[in-house]
Design a protein around this motif. Structure first.
Motif, PDB file in Angstrom:
ATOM      1  N   ASP A 136       0.679  -1.283   0.345  1.00 53.36           N
ATOM      2  CA  ASP A 136      -0.738   0.069  -0.192  1.00 53.36           C
ATOM      3  C   ASP A 136       0.867   0.877  -0.190  1.00 53.36           C
ATOM      4  OD1 ASP A 136      -2.753  -1.507  -0.252  1.00 53.36           O
ATOM      5  OD2 ASP A 136      -2.797  -1.797   1.830  1.00 53.36           O
ATOM      6  N   PHE A 137       2.208   0.890   0.605  1.00 55.19           N
ATOM      7  CA  PHE A 137       2.708   2.422   0.611  1.00 55.19           C
ATOM      8  C   PHE A 137       3.962   2.390  -0.169  1.00 55.19           C
ATOM      9  CE2 PHE A 137       0.912   2.258   4.791  1.00 55.19           C
ATOM     10  CZ  PHE A 137       0.303   3.695   5.378  1.00 55.19           C
ATOM     11  N   LEU A 138       5.387   1.385  -0.620  1.00 55.05           N
ATOM     12  CA  LEU A 138       5.832   1.502  -1.759  1.00 55.05           C
ATOM     13  C   LEU A 138       5.123   1.248  -3.065  1.00 55.05           C
ATOM     14  CD1 LEU A 138       8.468  -0.802   0.289  1.00 55.05           C
ATOM     15  CD2 LEU A 138       8.334   1.735   0.641  1.00 55.05           C
ATOM     16  N   ILE A 139       5.148   0.644  -3.031  1.00 56.96           N
ATOM     17  CA  ILE A 139       4.400  -0.155  -4.651  1.00 56.96           C
ATOM     18  C   ILE A 139       3.849   1.198  -5.589  1.00 56.96           C
ATOM     19  CG2 ILE A 139       2.307  -1.323  -6.002  1.00 56.96           C
ATOM     20  CD1 ILE A 139       5.123  -2.050  -5.108  1.00 56.96           C
ATOM     21  N   PRO A 140       3.290   2.207  -4.672  1.00 57.31           N
ATOM     22  CA  PRO A 140       2.886   3.543  -4.974  1.00 57.31           C
ATOM     23  C   PRO A 140       4.076   4.484  -5.686  1.00 57.31           C
ATOM     24  CG  PRO A 140       0.898   2.863  -3.808  1.00 57.31           C
ATOM     25  CD  PRO A 140       1.885   2.130  -3.630  1.00 57.31           C
ATOM     26  N   GLU A 141       4.500   4.528  -4.349  1.00 54.61           N
ATOM     27  CA  GLU A 141       5.383   5.409  -4.440  1.00 54.61           C
ATOM     28  C   GLU A 141       6.443   4.758  -6.054  1.00 54.61           C
ATOM     29  OE1 GLU A 141       8.335   9.027  -3.532  1.00 54.61           O
ATOM     30  OE2 GLU A 141       6.289   8.228  -3.534  1.00 54.61           O
ATOM     31  N   ALA A 142       6.277   3.460  -6.129  1.00 54.45           N
ATOM     32  CA  ALA A 142       7.469   2.367  -6.773  1.00 54.45           C
ATOM     33  C   ALA A 142       6.832   3.241  -9.070  1.00 54.45           C
ATOM     34  CB  ALA A 142       7.907   1.688  -7.020  1.00 54.45           C
ATOM     35  N   GLU A 143       5.304   3.216  -8.736  1.00 54.65           N
ATOM     36  CA  GLU A 143       4.853   3.396  -9.830  1.00 54.65           C
ATOM     37  C   GLU A 143       4.496   5.189  -9.939  1.00 54.65           C
ATOM     38  OE1 GLU A 143       0.640   2.327  -9.005  1.00 54.65           O
ATOM     39  OE2 GLU A 143       1.039  -0.411  -9.570  1.00 54.65           O
ATOM     40  N   LYS A 144       4.989   5.893  -8.622  1.00 52.85           N
ATOM     41  CA  LYS A 144       5.534   7.124  -9.567  1.00 52.85           C
ATOM     42  C   LYS A 144       6.419   7.641  -9.900  1.00 52.85           C
ATOM     43  CE  LYS A 144       2.353   9.131  -5.789  1.00 52.85           C
ATOM     44  NZ  LYS A 144       1.884   9.472  -3.976  1.00 52.85           N
ATOM     45  N   MET A 145       7.465   6.862  -9.068  1.00 54.41           N
ATOM     46  CA  MET A 145       8.605   7.267  -9.577  1.00 54.41           C
ATOM     47  C   MET A 145       8.926   6.567 -11.349  1.00 54.41           C
ATOM     48  SD  MET A 145      10.928   6.107  -6.416  1.00 54.41           S
ATOM     49  CE  MET A 145      13.149   6.176  -7.231  1.00 54.41           C
ATOM     50  N   SER A 146       7.880   5.584 -11.337  1.00 57.46           N
ATOM     51  CA  SER A 146       8.156   5.421 -12.829  1.00 57.46           C
ATOM     52  C   SER A 146       7.877   5.968 -14.360  1.00 57.46           C
ATOM     53  CB  SER A 146       7.850   3.656 -13.069  1.00 57.46           C
ATOM     54  OG  SER A 146       6.122   3.919 -12.613  1.00 57.46           O
ATOM     55  N   VAL A 147       6.615   6.204 -14.019  1.00 56.59           N
ATOM     56  CA  VAL A 147       5.293   7.096 -14.283  1.00 56.59           C
ATOM     57  C   VAL A 147       6.611   8.399 -14.192  1.00 56.59           C
ATOM     58  CG1 VAL A 147       3.065   8.171 -14.576  1.00 56.59           C
ATOM     59  CG2 VAL A 147       3.413   6.513 -13.806  1.00 56.59           C
ATOM     60  N   ARG A 148       6.677   9.035 -13.318  1.00 57.38           N
ATOM     61  CA  ARG A 148       7.454   9.932 -14.224  1.00 57.38           C
ATOM     62  C   ARG A 148       8.978  10.012 -14.470  1.00 57.38           C
ATOM     63  NH1 ARG A 148       8.160  11.970  -7.247  1.00 57.38           N
ATOM     64  NH2 ARG A 148       6.664  12.386  -6.864  1.00 57.38           N
ATOM     65  N   GLU A 149      10.106   8.374 -14.599  1.00 52.77           N
ATOM     66  CA  GLU A 149      10.740   8.635 -15.725  1.00 52.77           C
ATOM     67  C   GLU A 149      10.166   8.166 -17.320  1.00 52.77           C
ATOM     68  OE1 GLU A 149      14.568   7.390 -17.010  1.00 52.77           O
ATOM     69  OE2 GLU A 149      14.081   8.076 -14.777  1.00 52.77           O
ATOM     70  N   LYS A 150       9.631   7.664 -17.129  1.00 51.61           N
ATOM     71  CA  LYS A 150       8.569   7.815 -18.789  1.00 51.61           C
ATOM     72  C   LYS A 150       8.617   9.139 -19.176  1.00 51.61           C
ATOM     73  CE  LYS A 150       6.589   3.037 -17.855  1.00 51.61           C
ATOM     74  NZ  LYS A 150       5.144   2.436 -18.137  1.00 51.61           N
ATOM     75  N   VAL A 151       7.929   9.773 -18.363  1.00 52.18           N
ATOM     76  CA  VAL A 151       7.163  11.258 -18.717  1.00 52.18           C
ATOM     77  C   VAL A 151       9.019  11.826 -19.358  1.00 52.18           C
ATOM     78  CG1 VAL A 151       7.088  13.632 -18.174  1.00 52.18           C
ATOM     79  CG2 VAL A 151       5.498  11.573 -17.019  1.00 52.18           C
ATOM     80  N   ARG A 152       9.712  12.187 -18.276  1.00 47.87           N
ATOM     81  CA  ARG A 152      10.927  12.524 -18.324  1.00 47.87           C
ATOM     82  C   ARG A 152      11.802  11.676 -19.907  1.00 47.87           C
ATOM     83  NH1 ARG A 152      13.561  11.109 -14.752  1.00 47.87           N
ATOM     84  NH2 ARG A 152      13.279  13.275 -12.815  1.00 47.87           N
ATOM     85  N   GLN A 153      11.700  10.267 -20.349  1.00 47.09           N
ATOM     86  CA  GLN A 153      12.383   9.488 -21.061  1.00 47.09           C
ATOM     87  C   GLN A 153      11.823   9.830 -22.366  1.00 47.09           C
ATOM     88  OE1 GLN A 153      14.400   7.540 -21.792  1.00 47.09           O
ATOM     89  NE2 GLN A 153      15.520   7.660 -20.033  1.00 47.09           N
TER      90      GLN A 153
END
Length: 547
Positions: free
Chosen positions: A512-529
């Motif tokens: 509940d706490f870590l997976i959303p954060e990891a998804e946020k980071m992956s989404v940010r990385e995709k947006v940056r790419q």
């Protein structure tokens, strides 16, 4: 729990290091979990850059802990000021990293340019040496040809000077044989006689003489009288015959012995000193020599007849020598055939040498062709490297200008944003003061109008307030009772819960706490790419247009 023995080393069968499972207690955030993004081969084992990154992360967490709370306007301004300072520090650190990366790239480019320059210098030096050697060879050949032509012309001039009048001279055979430097003893090679040319052809090469096996076979074929020498004792020489006469050989030996003895005595005899002359002696005049006979010059007809006779004699002698050579050839036909066999073997060897020479020439031509191809490829590579390096330097210079302009624009934007926020804060303060004043005036007006309220409205207000208080007290009692019941149920479940259920609860909390954060980071990385792709496409279009 099991041990195995393999035929491989640990380094050959090494996999990613084992990461054990872990459980995070509630209410704690371990620092080690911040390094979960580092994996083996991508940041692990940790180096100096990773250690600096961890130290910066610690400093940032400590700085975030010191940020003031957002309670009032003064704390908000202080917080914004601290965040601006941290952002400037991060920009400065990023600029330092970019400068370090550019320095490393420049060093690599310098090494590549230096290496290319050294290779080009070596190639130029080699070409100059080859060119100089070719010129030297041409010069030596030209000098040799000039010297040969000079010697030839000198010989022609000397020959012409010997017979200036163009008279026909007869051959002087006696002079030729008395002069050891004449053509009879030392013929010149330019006339066509080469005494040492192909001298190895006349060397007899026989199997029985040149090999150990042939010698053994020849020795076995010889009779014993040849290999085993029988020595006989010498018999004494008799100087007299049976009739008592002395042999002629004995007399000659006695005479030779007397002559030898006389020569030894004469050689060892001491010279007596010369005595002075007591009387003058008359020197007789030598007998006059007779006059030298003079040969009369023959007439032209006699000379031509004599030359014709000489030519006929030469022909007869040549024919006789030819017949003698033919007879000798017939007598020694076996030896000639043996020489032919050896000559055939030598011709095979010469053919092999010619084949090897042709192969060597072909390899040399192929090597020269490869060197030419290699030099052309190096020229093309050098040209392409220069073009690529010029494009890289142009791109880096333009990128540097773009970064400087971007920093200036960012600074202007930050100043404008700060002024806008200050104006908005001043405007919001004035608006709040006006709203408060308007509310006070409305309340005063409302109280003035409600001054004439009746007792009913007063009682209604009292009843409503008492009902609200009673409902609030009942709600608090109900909430306390439900909290006690929930605590009892939770304690009972805690006492009955197993280790597996605890791990499931922890996993749900982590999920509940870590997976959303990891998804946020992956989404940010995709947006940056995606943004980087668009930026790269825009740069490519701009640079292509400029080129």
């Amino acid at each position: 729990t099991l041990g195995t023995q393999t035929d491989y080393r640990d380094g050959e069968a090494q996999t990613d290091p084992y990461s054990p499972e872990y459980v995070v207690p509630s209410g704690s955030v371990p620092e080690l979990l911040t390094l979960a993004t580092l994996t083996w081969g991508r940041g692990l084992p940790a180096g100096l850059a990773e250690v600096e990154m961890v130290e910066r992360a610690r400093e940032k967490r400590a700085w975030e802990a010191t940020l003031p709370a957002m309670d009032n306007a003064s704390q908000i301004a202080k917080r914004r000021k601290m965040m601006d300072e941290m952002e400037r520090k991060e920009w400065a650190f990023r600029e330092q990293e970019i400068e370090k990366l550019q320095e490393v790239r420049l060093e690599v480019l310098k090494k590549l340019l230096r290496r290319r320059e050294e290779n080009q210098n070596e190639l130029d030096a080699k070409r100059l040496d080859d060119h100089w050697q070719n010129h030297q060879k041409a010069k030596e050949e030209k000098i040799k040809k000039i010297q040969h032509d000079c010697a030839l012309m000198l010989r022609k001039l000397i020959a012409k000077r010997k017979n200036v009048m163009g008279k026909l001279e007869r051959r002087d055979i006696i002079k030729e044989y008395t002069d050891f430097a004449s053509q009879t003893y030392a013929p010149l090679s330019r006339i066509g006689y080469f005494p040492d040319n192909h001298s190895e052809r006349y060397v007899v090469k026989n199997f029985y003489l040149n090999t150990f096996a042939g010698l053994c076979e020849l020795e076995a074929s010889l009779p014993d009288s040849v290999t085993h020498i029988k020595i006989k004792a010498p018999k004494p020489k008799y100087t007299t015959t049976k009739t008592g006469f002395i042999r002629r050989s004995a007399r000659l030996e006695v005479e030779l012995a007397q002559v030898h003895q006389a020569l030894l005595e004469k050689k060892n005899k001491v010279k007596e000193p010369k005595k002075p002359l007591r009387l003058l002696e008359k020197v007789e005049k030598p007998v006059p020599r007779p006059p030298t006979p003079i040969l009369e010059e023959p007439s032209i007809e006699e000379e031509e007849t004599e030359l014709a006779v000489i030519c006929l004699q030469q022909l007869l002698r040549g024919r006789a020598i030819q017949n003698m050579m033919f007879e000798g050839k017939e007598k020694r036909l076996d030896l000639i055939q043996e020489l032919h066999t050896t000559q055939a073997l030598q011709e095979d060897g010469q053919l092999l040498l010619k084949a090897e020479e042709q192969m060597t020439l072909a390899l040399q031509q192929q090597h020269d062709l490869q060197m030419h191809k290699l030099s052309s490829v190096e020229k093309h590579l050098a040209r392409e490297e220069g073009r690529v390096l010029s494009n890289i330097f142009d791109f880096l210079s333009k990128e540097l200008l773009r970064l400087q302009e971007e920093r200036k624009i960012h600074a202007f934007v930050m100043l404008a944003e700060r002024q806008r926020r200050m104006r908005e804060a001043e405007e919001s303060g004035r608006r709040q003061v006006e709203e408060r004043r308007r509310q006070e005036e409305d309340e005063i007006f409302k109280q003035a109008r409600e001054g004439d309220c009746t007792i009913d409205s007063y009682l209604e207000d009292i009843i409503q307030s008492s009902m609200e208080n009673t409902a609030e007290e009942q709600a608090r009692e109900e909430i306390q009772r439900m909290a006690v019941e929930i605590n009892d149920i939770a304690y009972e479940m805690e006492s009955r819960r197993t280790h597996l259920q605890s791990e499931e609860i922890v996993a749900e909390l982590v999920y509940d706490f870590l997976i959303p954060e990891a998804e946020k980071m992956s989404v940010r990385e995709k947006v940056r790419q995606s943004q980087r792709k668009h930026i790269y496409a825009a740069h490519h279009i701009i640079h292509r247009g400029t080129e």
